[in-house]
Design an enzyme around this catalytic site. Structure first.
Site, PDB file in Angstrom:
ATOM      1  N   LYS D 188       0.780  -1.180  -0.138  1.00  0.00           N
ATOM      2  CA  LYS D 188      -0.083   0.061  -0.060  1.00  0.00           C
ATOM      3  C   LYS D 188       1.059   1.484  -0.065  1.00  0.00           C
ATOM      4  O   LYS D 188       0.442   2.060  -0.828  1.00  0.00           O
ATOM      5  CB  LYS D 188      -0.838   0.118   1.320  1.00  0.00           C
ATOM      6  CG  LYS D 188      -1.664   1.068   1.479  1.00  0.00           C
ATOM      7  CD  LYS D 188      -2.823   1.566   0.106  1.00  0.00           C
ATOM      8  CE  LYS D 188      -3.724   2.369   0.555  1.00  0.00           C
ATOM      9  NZ  LYS D 188      -3.263   3.768   1.185  1.00  0.00           N
ATOM     10  N   GLU D 195       1.236   6.605  -6.822  1.00  0.00           N
ATOM     11  CA  GLU D 195       0.022   7.292  -6.931  1.00  0.00           C
ATOM     12  C   GLU D 195       0.623   8.913  -7.174  1.00  0.00           C
ATOM     13  O   GLU D 195       0.343   9.898  -7.700  1.00  0.00           O
ATOM     14  CB  GLU D 195      -0.865   7.424  -5.756  1.00  0.00           C
ATOM     15  CG  GLU D 195      -2.276   8.486  -5.455  1.00  0.00           C
ATOM     16  CD  GLU D 195      -2.742   8.051  -4.278  1.00  0.00           C
ATOM     17  OE1 GLU D 195      -3.056   7.021  -3.784  1.00  0.00           O
ATOM     18  OE2 GLU D 195      -2.755   9.178  -3.467  1.00  0.00           O
TER      19      GLU D 195
END
Lengths: 337, 337, 337, 337
Positions: D188, D195
């Protein structure tokens, strides 16, 4: 030898002074008549116009332009009509090397030589001499050798390069004929790109040392602020000015730029006179363009240029888009300054 | 004064030589008995073990460790049992400053002082002196001042910093007490980060000049190769070694690193002895970690580190993923080398 | 409507297929007669030359060029002599937008319209439709609207943008008139720059996950190799292909590029077919040049381009200079691969 | 199955809603009693304290923490005293994966299972489902499979990956057991790093398009400002919002992030609500630290992080040093904003 100097700003005037010290005779011209008078007092021959300057030199003439980049072309246009075949014009300013190629070609059609000369040394050059990077035809460059030699630093205190076995060449004296038209300004352009990178490395390092006290300051505790995991590792209040001073001697980063930083920080440890908006004046970006064209990776010079853009807030729209995206996907509000 | 030196590699041995030149008396130890004998011949007192070295010093003792980073901790563990309260150990190597904090704390519980000292100067330090960045308690650092003074370069030929008005402090002599435990190695760590950035700037610049002949070489003409739009702007064959030499004097980029590059290129203009796999030995990456933790942008130092990783082919999986993506969306085949 | 297509490579042929599906009639030409025959079988009208193609269209004619960048200009030169005032030529390839400005100006002097159209979609466009970014005069762009509409994806499955209140405009259908000549290729150029950055972000992330096992592998212990301080934090052997697959749904990084990576890794988790030499074909570097010219910081796109240069070993001389400097100041030998 | 949810912020509450839709029974707790009541109305069982929540679950219990990173450890400390062997706690927030390793080890000594679960999806997850990246022991992860399956997006509209031949595994449904403790938050963390890079690429591209009008604006003419050499190449006024909209369909950069940007720009083309100070909340910087530790080049993710630091003015001291150096060597004054 005799040389005409056009442009008597700080650099042009100091070039004339170095030349006169070595016995060269200079005819000088500038739109600013005060600047002309000042040098006349110091022994130069004053000219009242470009026409007058050309008249006061004997063929084959040697002229040196020390002008803002934007004024070079109109001045060359005027000179083209005044000069005679075999005369030589040196552009000692910060022209783009691609313009040199065009200009040399045009003047060559009138038999006039054009020499491009990158000149490094800044406000200290009068005393230290100027490092010269020269482009153009062999013959006029050779003819001007006494001028270049007087402007350049010479061997000075710096030790000879131990591994250098060749005994020809002028590079140890601080001037170099780099190649055909444009080669001088090309090398000077890259020199300035290197300067951007070196300056950034030094400045970033001092910034990291300045902020070694991060663990002593409180940070906001919220979802928008990354916490400092080990504040105990950042509890130093280090005197940045003294660090710059100590790096001046014996260290691997010893350099003229470190000397200058040490001076600036000695005068003002917090640099209150500056806001941190860092200008760039062309050579850095041209260097990046050249690296891209040549397909050569230049991450450090490229990012040093980008850092200057960032320092002037030029990425604001980009940053707003980033904040807007964060708002959209995470409901993150922007934090106030 | 009397000092025990542990570790007689190139740097340790040269530190001993500089100290003895200045009249200090050194007791020396190394696992390599040849290194011990060599310095014994030059006037040092040989020790046959750490125990013997400690015996040959009088309390309060001063020891200097000049060891590979991985050997420091086991050596300190041994010394902790041999030393007495008020003895001082200097770690002059390249330890991570966070280890200094831990080590100083542990030794303090036995009353032993621990001083961290970043030492710059490389193979040239014997002659030039070493720039010293020191961390630790005031008292033991003050006590060792004569040692630091002898190792450091001193004022030397370098001109005083014009703007420096304060007359106290040792920084103009090339050594500085930067702060409490770890501060010396912190500043040395960042110094090496700056070094990475400066080296990269110089190397990239010379690379761009080297490839100024891009327009003279033919490029493949296919959809996978970006064409050079203006080959006529890249037709220079510039002598890179001479450029490095000319930059040594009078230019803004003048620096010890440029001196060294000029030397390397004078010996071998194509640098055939090297493949271009550039090592990094810790300080650069630690500097980047510190910048990230402090929330300080350090694009140039960060990208200089990344460039070294790239030079060793460490991004290969990433690059394969890129090629695979191009293959997927555009049917692009990879070009052979 | 009736359209002439010049260039029947993968993209040109698929454009013709999408157009014919929507009832447009296409006259097709390519030097490769097989490609012409293939489309003739599918219902297109074959042309045997540019001249023949022009003859088979009725004025005002509409032509679409789908050619390698290097062939566009000679083709336009031929067409200029064959076309009549009010005819329109669309360049749907990857031309540099600056060439569009020149070309449009030249053709305008003969009354011929020139439209530049950036076409994204790659090998998947036949099925998904192509995103079109268009530049040129209002009138011919409006005239060609049915063609653009058929090639573009249309609304498709993608949900409408919630915040979009205006109901005019074609952008939700995947095509957009961006501005005057060059604007289409300008936006497409930047699109590709964005693509470089997104691809790099994904590839780097997967590389970091791939190397999460660093603590399980032994690292050399010597002064040239930075140790991994906390190997226990890097003991994961993560299935990178499955990570790419899981990111396809519900995550913030969900994207067509992640879909493609998941596919490539599903086929070959180690990507053995690739060496990692990543080509760049022009648009990425042009985007960087534009950012530099505009004084806009673009660190991510710039570094994505640089990464591709590095992947092809283009920084080797720079890296050799770095190794040579390390050899000079520290006596560091290069480590073998 | 039955699950206890601790933390009913936006994400925790929506997780409960998705779970209840699928028939799971949830016991919910938050310090904010309003949040508890709200979910009680929707069918959840309210708990008045951690103790009460534990009481209302039957062994072996399953708990899910959805808490700010700073609150996780104290909550775990309390729970350790309340839970029994074979109970399982899932940390679904954004904890640092290194903390997971420590926490799992501590709880294991009491026989309690600890599962780390990175949860992506933001404010849209209720509708789209959340992408889950899971770390921990096999058995408790398998036991919680029905919970993960309900929270994850499922196959949905997205087409299957064509090259995927294996039929086992949950990744196509949007959740993945990545490895032992910490592996979920590791993946993550890197996801968020990716991102950052993707967001930056998109934002920079739109910034370059926004400034394609640079040639229409006047630039200062002085030695501190690099001139725009070819203003005629930058005379586009392009509607950035429409560009984002057109990129949503058929283009290579199509992605959820482009969808979101299109929405933000549709609402406010100039993004007046934002100043451009872009926060970072931990995962990006941790990703950079991991890349540095692993010796993997990650230029794009690293520079995306640096860009955020720059956007918040965190490089100001560095920039002041740069300006001060320019002042020293060239007599350059800083330009006013």
């Amino acid at each position: 030898m005799r040389l005409g100097m056009v442009g008597l700003g700080r650099m042009g005037a100091n070039l004339v002074r170095r030349l006169m010290r070595d016995g060269h005779r200079c005819v000088v011209y500038d739109l600013d008549t005060e600047a002309v008078k000042e040098l006349e007092k110091e022994g130069a021959t004053a000219a009242s116009s470009l026409h007058d300057l050309v008249d006061k030199l004997e063929p084959p003439r040697n002229l040196w332009l020390m002008l803002p980049a934007g004024v070079v072309q109109p001045t060359l246009d005027q000179l083209a009509a005044l000069l005679a075949p075999d005369d030589t014009v040196v552009d000692g300013g910060n022209s783009y090397y691609r313009d040199d190629i065009t200009r040399a070609g045009r003047l060559a059609s009138s038999g006039i030589h054009y020499v491009d000369c990158g000149t490094s040394g800044g406000v200290w050059g009068l005393e230290r001499g100027y490092c010269l990077m020269i482009g153009g035809e062999e013959e006029p460059v050779a003819r001007l050798d006494p001028v270049f030699r007087s402007i350049a630093p010479g061997l000075g205190d710096a030790a000879p390069t131990p591994g250098r076995t060749r005994t020809d060449g002028t590079s140890p004296e601080g001037y170099l004929h780099c190649g055909p038209s444009g080669a001088g300004h090309f090398v000077k352009m890259v020199h300035n790109g290197v300067e951007y990178g070196m300056m950034a490395a030094i400045a970033e390092g001092l910034g990291i040392i300045k902020h070694a006290d991060a663990g002593l300051r409180s940070r906001a505790v919220d979802a928008e602020t990354a916490p400092l995991r080990e504040p105990e590792a950042y509890r130093y209040e280090i005197d940045v000015a003294e660090v710059a001073e100590v790096w001046r001697r014996g260290s691997v980063v010893g350099s003229w730029l470190v000397d200058l930083v040490a001076d600036a920080l000695a005068r003002s440890p917090e640099l209150e006179a500056y806001t941190g908006r860092v200008s760039d004046s062309g050579e850095g970006r041209w260097t990046v363009l050249a690296a891209v064209d040549e397909s050569v990776p230049a991450p450090v010079i490229s990012n040093a240029l980008i850092q200057r853009y960032e320092s002037r807030g030029l990425g604001q729209f980009t940053d707003k888009v980033l904040s807007a995206m964060r708002g959209e996907f995470g409901g993150h509000a922007e934090k106030a300054g």
